[in-house]
Design a protein around this motif. Structure first.
Motif, PDB file in Angstrom:
ATOM      1  N   PRO A 261     -26.042  47.418 -27.419  1.00  0.00           N
ATOM      2  CA  PRO A 261     -24.806  46.859 -27.981  1.00  0.00           C
ATOM      3  C   PRO A 261     -24.055  47.844 -28.886  1.00  0.00           C
ATOM      4  CG  PRO A 261     -26.585  45.253 -28.113  1.00  0.00           C
ATOM      5  CD  PRO A 261     -27.203  46.541 -27.664  1.00  0.00           C
ATOM      6  N   GLN A 288     -21.548  41.412 -22.236  1.00  0.00           N
ATOM      7  CA  GLN A 288     -21.942  40.124 -22.816  1.00  0.00           C
ATOM      8  C   GLN A 288     -22.117  39.043 -21.748  1.00  0.00           C
ATOM      9  OE1 GLN A 288     -19.889  39.577 -26.944  1.00  0.00           O
ATOM     10  NE2 GLN A 288     -18.400  40.643 -25.658  1.00  0.00           N
ATOM     11  N   PRO A 292     -22.953  35.760 -26.123  1.00  0.00           N
ATOM     12  CA  PRO A 292     -22.131  36.455 -27.122  1.00  0.00           C
ATOM     13  C   PRO A 292     -22.938  37.382 -28.023  1.00  0.00           C
ATOM     14  CG  PRO A 292     -22.467  34.159 -27.757  1.00  0.00           C
ATOM     15  CD  PRO A 292     -23.049  34.309 -26.375  1.00  0.00           C
ATOM     16  N   ILE A 293     -22.382  38.575 -28.281  1.00  0.00           N
ATOM     17  CA  ILE A 293     -22.971  39.554 -29.199  1.00  0.00           C
ATOM     18  C   ILE A 293     -21.885  39.888 -30.220  1.00  0.00           C
ATOM     19  CG2 ILE A 293     -24.007  41.836 -29.421  1.00  0.00           C
ATOM     20  CD1 ILE A 293     -24.863  41.609 -26.475  1.00  0.00           C
ATOM     21  N   LEU A 296     -19.885  43.066 -30.377  1.00  0.00           N
ATOM     22  CA  LEU A 296     -19.009  43.299 -29.223  1.00  0.00           C
ATOM     23  C   LEU A 296     -17.818  42.342 -29.213  1.00  0.00           C
ATOM     24  CD1 LEU A 296     -21.661  43.919 -26.390  1.00  0.00           C
ATOM     25  CD2 LEU A 296     -20.291  45.609 -27.607  1.00  0.00           C
ATOM     26  N   TYR A 297     -18.078  41.012 -29.339  1.00  0.00           N
ATOM     27  CA  TYR A 297     -16.944  40.090 -29.185  1.00  0.00           C
ATOM     28  C   TYR A 297     -15.960  40.178 -30.350  1.00  0.00           C
ATOM     29  CZ  TYR A 297     -19.163  36.404 -32.148  1.00  0.00           C
ATOM     30  OH  TYR A 297     -19.731  35.678 -33.157  1.00  0.00           O
ATOM     31  N   GLN A 314     -14.077  34.279 -21.241  1.00  0.00           N
ATOM     32  CA  GLN A 314     -15.444  34.414 -21.755  1.00  0.00           C
ATOM     33  C   GLN A 314     -15.608  33.661 -23.084  1.00  0.00           C
ATOM     34  OE1 GLN A 314     -17.027  38.416 -22.848  1.00  0.00           O
ATOM     35  NE2 GLN A 314     -18.512  38.044 -21.234  1.00  0.00           N
ATOM     36  N   TRP A 318     -17.976  30.201 -23.907  1.00  0.00           N
ATOM     37  CA  TRP A 318     -18.969  30.083 -24.991  1.00  0.00           C
ATOM     38  C   TRP A 318     -18.645  28.907 -25.903  1.00  0.00           C
ATOM     39  CZ3 TRP A 318     -18.303  35.976 -26.194  1.00  0.00           C
ATOM     40  CH2 TRP A 318     -19.015  36.726 -25.247  1.00  0.00           C
TER      41      TRP A 318
END
Length: 387
Positions: A261, A288, A292-293, A296-297, A314, A318
């Protein structure tokens, strides 16, 4: 055993004296001693008696001498003890004054014992007092002295390194680190300072090369440092060789590295800085697929492409399973606002503000209301951020 032998010998002498005494007293023989000043005549009994008295006198003198020496030695010890007590008192008062932030008094007490043996603790304390009084050169001198004492070597060296980093002297910080033994270099606190020094020195290649061996020591900070090292490397590539070479270098990395990540976030961030938003969105979405990370998001907030469909889908996916996640709502709202979709942005940010009221979300929602000419609600939202 020795005392018994002496007692037996004394008894034997007494018995011999009692037996031979009368005979010696009546014995006519005598000893004649001739000296320059004259002659002396002693009977045998008188001579023996004189020798016994002399022996006892010498023995008593020896005992008295030993006693006197012990008394003098005891006085010396007492004087030294008195001196040690004064030194200990100065050390204690110095530490108390330091804890009370009375740095001038701390310095007065501790400077009196700067040359004494307190395992380097007095030097560390004195250096802290000097540092708080903004006497940096004196503080560094005492830290250096403390670094030569085995028990305070690590602590003093770390103080020197922190001071180097605070003054952005990364070269000196790295020099101080390299002077430590291999064992001390493995200390987690040293490793964290080492990472900071390498970042400050912009030595991203060495930082990244060391990270696998530092993973355990860095703990939760590992992803942050991987991100920083990767960002630095990618920025160097982009500035030196251009965006296309950056993309090529990314593809040449091992698959495992591209899945990290922190590594992926650093690459996406560099694409964003190069205004390659579509490519950045693809990298972030692909990284991802399993969920979710945050590292990153949260970069979705910086995308400014007009139609970030994949990223929006995306986030909405979620939110279907976690519709009260304020961070996801906030990210979706900012992403939608950047792409021009004010309706979606208002919907997401309104819910985020209702759930948590984060200042950033309130300001974004106020910006939307202002753009809609809804000045009353915009002003009300701006007021929330002031309190």
């Amino acid at each position: 055993m020795r005392k018994i032998l002496l007692l037996v010998l004394l008894i034997a002498i007494i018995i011999a004296g009692l037996s031979a005494g009368p005979a010696l007293v009546n014995y006519d023989g005598y000893f004649l001693i001739v000296l320059e000043s004259g002659t002396f005549q002693l009977s045998i009994f008188g001579l023996i008696f004189s020798m016994v008295v002399l022996f006892i006198s010498l023995w008593l003198l020896l005992i008295l001498t030993k006693k006197l020496l012990r008394i003098l030695a005891g006085s010396q010890d007492w004087l030294f003890s008195f001196s040690r007590r004064r030194k200990q008192k100065a050390f204690t008062l110095g530490l108390i004054s330091l804890a009370e932030a009375n740095y001038i008094e701390a310095k007065k007490s501790l400077v009196r014992i700067k040359d004494e043996d307190f395992d380097g603790l007095n030097l560390l304390a004195l250096a802290e007092a000097e540092a708080q009084l903004d006497n940096k050169s004196a503080a560094r001198e005492y830290w250096f002295q403390a670094s030569t004492v085995s028990k305070t070597k690590l602590a003093a060296t770390m103080c020197l390194i922190r001071d180097d980093l605070a003054n952005e002297n990364s070269k000196q910080a790295l020099t101080n680190i390299n002077q430590l033994s291999d064992k001390l270099k493995r200390n987690p606190s040293v490793i964290k300072l080492w990472a900071r020094a390498l970042e400050q020195d912009r030595n991203y290649s060495e930082l990244k090369a060391n990270l696998p061996g530092w993973k355990k020591a860095l703990g939760d900070e590992y992803d942050y440092w991987l991100l920083q090292a990767s960002k630095g490397q990618f920025a160097e590539i982009a500035s030196r060789e251009g965006a296309n070479m950056l993309k090529q270098k990314w593809q040449e990395l091992p698959r495992a590295s591209r899945k990290e990540p922190g590594q992926r976030a650093a690459y996406a961030k560099q694409l964003i800085d190069q205004k390659m938003y579509v490519d950045a969105e693809q990298v972030l979405v692909e990284g991802q697929k399993s969920g979710p990370i945050p590292v990153l998001y949260n970069l979705f907030r910086e995308l400014k492409n007009p139609n970030p469909t994949s990223a929006i889908k995306q986030l909405e996916k979620w939110l279907k399973s976690d519709d009260d996640n304020v961070d996801l709502l906030s990210t979706l709202g900012e992403l939608a606002l950047n792409s021009g979709d004010e309706l979606l942005a208002e919907k997401a940010l309104s819910k985020a503000v209702k759930l948590a009221g984060e200042r950033r979300d309130v300001l974004l929602l106020a910006k939307i209301k202002e753009a809609q000419k809804d000045n009353v609600n915009a002003l009300e939202l701006y007021k929330q951020t002031i309190g």
